[in-house]
Write an enzyme that holds these catalytic residues in place. Structure first.
Site, PDB file in Angstrom:
ATOM      1  N   SER A  90     -21.199 -14.361 -15.835  1.00  0.00           N
ATOM      2  CA  SER A  90     -22.059 -14.209 -16.618  1.00  0.00           C
ATOM      3  C   SER A  90     -22.088 -14.450 -17.904  1.00  0.00           C
ATOM      4  O   SER A  90     -22.667 -15.891 -18.467  1.00  0.00           O
ATOM      5  CB  SER A  90     -22.603 -12.695 -16.491  1.00  0.00           C
ATOM      6  N   ASP A 103     -27.990 -13.963  -6.355  1.00  0.00           N
ATOM      7  CA  ASP A 103     -27.957 -12.975  -7.340  1.00  0.00           C
ATOM      8  C   ASP A 103     -28.985 -13.732  -8.460  1.00  0.00           C
ATOM      9  O   ASP A 103     -29.809 -14.511  -8.515  1.00  0.00           O
ATOM     10  CB  ASP A 103     -26.871 -14.111  -8.295  1.00  0.00           C
ATOM     11  N   HIS A 157     -25.122 -10.583  -8.237  1.00  0.00           N
ATOM     12  CA  HIS A 157     -24.294 -11.380  -9.833  1.00  0.00           C
ATOM     13  C   HIS A 157     -22.664 -10.750  -9.314  1.00  0.00           C
ATOM     14  O   HIS A 157     -21.848 -11.134  -9.775  1.00  0.00           O
ATOM     15  CB  HIS A 157     -24.728 -10.556 -10.716  1.00  0.00           C
TER      16      HIS A 157
END
Length: 718
Positions: free
Chosen positions: A581, A662, A694
């Protein structure tokens, strides 16, 4: 999002999606053979994942969820256990292959829970405390996603999904098999789904035998409650007289919804069916704003509405009534559009409407909370200096004090008699339940779900280390050391880059980004609490927005340079850099600025091209706040620091990992990074998961992730 909740949320989301495809065999507690006492991906996936708990009326017993996974079947199974509050007489209540979720004790000592009916629809059921006489209470046509009985147990809230928006077939009924979607506004995708349903709270009657007369509290309103993607039943609460429901809702749609965090607390009267917003003055009209600019400087923030002497322009969530019914508490953020604003604990006097902020002396977020039985104290958990602990705040004075100690993360708190029932984890062990004495802070273990693994595996150790940053500040890093550590050896070392961006590097346990499995594979890990993380004061937390390539990156380099120069067991010639991320962004950025420090990089779901990200992501409030607004408005400081602008300086092997579901950071980011590396002749690998978001939630995908992760590091770092 707070990292301490990630493993529990992931387990629940995976289980909820798997209820239609049950495992072929009963999946329960596992005791695999552990070779050479080494933690492996297979061992990680064999561990039980402890979930939510409920306390019996007399406080003597606790019912709680545990999720287990089968790698062979690639499925999960969530069960209910019961245990005495002293940890004795653990009993498995679940006997079937179907998952059983959300156990909740009722006044008559029975346990209500969720499990599918014969048609596979998730319903509310009830059983005796010994697991006998199971009976179905609800008979809904759609899945019940969670539930909450009123204090008098004559009513119940049911969470169910309702249709949102129009399908193509609604416009062209002769094209019922067409797959095309007609999109006319923003927020058409969220997290990992196309937004075609949203959750609504329903109130229903309960006569002790069945749940009937179900009514949608929101009616035809096109808003979600609880709020996606992670909101749950904690976003609703019953008043003590069982007549009022408090609920969390962001009553916005389309572009407004995508660009604003302005959620409020509403009170719904079950007798009159009237609703009141307690966070906005009556007749308030939200002013128009320019969504291509950050809301930080716009009228909607500088002239935000004031209620009871406080500003409630951002997230207001998780209401809870005091035991005497005179007050309501909730968690509140002051600024619209800023999802990582200070999470305040506020209470409102329901008679006067006056509001107060509690725990002002705690310069960090209030993560979750509960009232004491007498209503004089609120207990909460919050992070400070890389540890999440339990605090007590005096409701009268508003002053908080720390209760627990130790190198742990306490991730939940509830009252059990004169003790507190808390879930606790660390980088060295997954979550379990403990009883905490609020007077002494002493913690006594109640559950020991993964004792087998703790006894049969050699574990690494975790040490704190403080480092001076380039601007003279003190920064905490966690140093994770391999099992059977030898201080006279040289170890390959990894710099761990945190996501969020504003999630703490606390004593979290992850079943994927797991510090112990990195240590088990012979790596030292340096995990810095760089700029832009909570737990070190609000100023430290704020210093990342508009500055992605700035001080936070200098902090990472300070941490790894300090370790390489001053820790004799760190091999400065064998350094790797990993993250997901925002940590993935950090990896991509450092790949163009590391000056040959690292031998390999791994980026999972990271931002590679910020301009691309600005127009690809779904929650636009995040992009606007952190990037300052649209790139065409000239926000050079942010967009000029995009990692893709420094590919000409890339010179190091890189593994790019991405889930195609995602929608927060989409697949094109990893594809672009991988393609750029290969076009430059740099060794690279692209690991793509078509069915993951994600996170990586499926067991076989999770093991594949670990194998490629260490294959890459062993090849280029070891």
């Amino acid at each position: 999002m707070k990292k301490t909740t990630l493993s529990l949320i992931a387990a629940l989301l995976f289980t909820m999606t798997e209820t239609k495809a049950q495992p072929q065999t009963f999946i329960g507690r596992q005791k695999p053979v552990i070779e050479n006492r080494k933690l492996t991906p297979e061992a990680l996936w064999a561990m039980g994942r402890v979930g939510g708990a409920s306390v019996s009326p007399d406080g003597s017993q606790i019912a709680y969820n545990v999720s287990y996974y089968s790698v062979k079947e690639n499925k999960s199974h969530t069960v209910i256990y019961k245990v005495n509050n002293d940890g004795t007489k653990e009993t498995l209540m679940t006997k079937e292959k179907t998952s059983e979720l959300s156990p909740k004790y009722m006044k008559n000592n029975t346990i209500a829970f969720l499990t599918p009916d014969n048609d596979g629809v998730m319903q509310v059921w009830q059983m005796n405390a010994d697991g006998t006489q199971r009976k179905q209470l609800s008979k809904e046509n759609e899945d019940v996603e969670d539930f909450l009985f009123s204090p008098d147990e004559k009513k119940v809230i049911l969470i169910k999904s309702v249709k949102y928006g129009k399908r193509t077939s609604d416009t062209y009924n002769d094209l019922d098999k067409a797959s095309g979607r007609i999109i006319t506004d923003l927020m058409y995708r969220h997290w990992d789904e196309w937004v075609e349903t949203i959750p609504h709270p329903y109130v229903a009657d309960f006569d002790g035998v069945s749940i009937t007369n179900t009514k949608d509290i929101l009616g035809a309103e096109p808003y979600e409650c609880p709020m996606k993607p992670f909101g749950g039943i904690e976003q609703l609460a019953w008043s003590k007289d069982s007549k009022t429901i408090a609920y969390t809702c962001r009553k916005l749609e389309g572009r407004d919804y995508a660009c604003s965090t302005d959620a409020d607390i509403y009170l719904y009267d079950t007798e009159t069916n009237k609703t009141k917003n307690i966070c906005k003055p009556q007749g308030y009209i939200r002013p128009a704003v320019d969504y291509t600019e950050s809301l930080r400087n716009q009228k909607v923030n500088t002239e935000a509405p004031v209620v009871g002497g406080m500003t409630f322009a951002g997230y207001d969530i998780n209401p809870s009534f005091s035991p005497d019914g005179k007050y309501i508490a909730w968690q509140s953020m002051e600024r619209d559009g800023y999802e990582s604003d200070l999470n305040r604990l506020v209470i409102m006097d329901l008679k006067t409407g006056k509001c107060r902020q509690l725990a002002k002396n705690f310069d960090s977020n209030v993560d979750s909370y509960t009232w004491s039985a007498d209503g004089k104290t609120i207990y909460f958990n919050g992070v400070w200096h890389g540890e999440t602990h339990i605090y007590a705040v005096d409701v009268k004075t508003g002053v908080s004090k720390k209760i627990t100690e130790g190198q742990y993360d306490y991730t939940s708190v509830s009252v059990l008699g004169d003790k507190l029932l808390c879930s606790r984890q660390s980088m060295c062990e997954p979550s379990d339940y403990f009883l905490v004495d609020p007077k002494t802070g002493n913690a006594t273990r109640v559950t020991n779900e993964n004792a087998y693994f703790k006894q049969n595996i050699d574990w690494g150790t975790v040490e704190p280390r403080w480092t001076k940053t380039t601007d003279g500040k003190d920064m905490l890093s966690w140093v994770i050391l391999p099992p059977n550590f030898n201080k006279n050896k040289k170890y390959p070392t990894l710099l761990f880059c945190e996501g969020g961006p504003q999630s703490p590097v606390s004593q979290f346990w992850s079943f994927r980004w797991n510090m112990m499995i990195m240590a088990a594979n012979g790596y030292v890990v340096i995990a810095p609490n760089r700029r832009g993380l909570p737990g070190f004061g609000h100023e430290w937390n704020e210093e990342i927005s508009l500055n992605y390539g700035g001080q936070c990156m200098d902090d990472y380099l300070s941490a790894i340079d300090d370790a390489a120069d001053n820790l004799p067991y760190v091999d400065k010639n064998r350094l790797g850099c990993v993250g997901a991320s925002f940590g993935g962004f950090s990896v991509y950025w450092l790949a163009g600025h590391h000056n040959k420090r690292f031998k390999a990089f791994i980026a999972h779901d990271g931002i590679f091209n910020i301009e691309q990200q600005y127009l690809e992501t779904e929650e636009m409030w995040f992009a606007n706040w952190d990037m300052g607004g649209a790139f065409w408005n000239g926000h050079d400081r942010t967009f000029s620091n995009s990692p893709h602008r420094f590919v000409d300086k890339w010179d190091t092997p890189i593994l790019c990992i991405q889930g195609e579901k995602d929608y927060r950071i989409v697949t094109s980011q990893a594809m672009s990074a991988f393609n750029a590396a290969r076009l430059r002749g740099i060794p690279a690998e692209f690991l793509c998961f078509p069915d993951e978001n994600h996170w990586v939630l499926k067991p076989q995908n999770g093991i594949l992730w670990q194998r490629r992760f260490f294959n890459w590091l062993d090849k280029y770092v070891k």
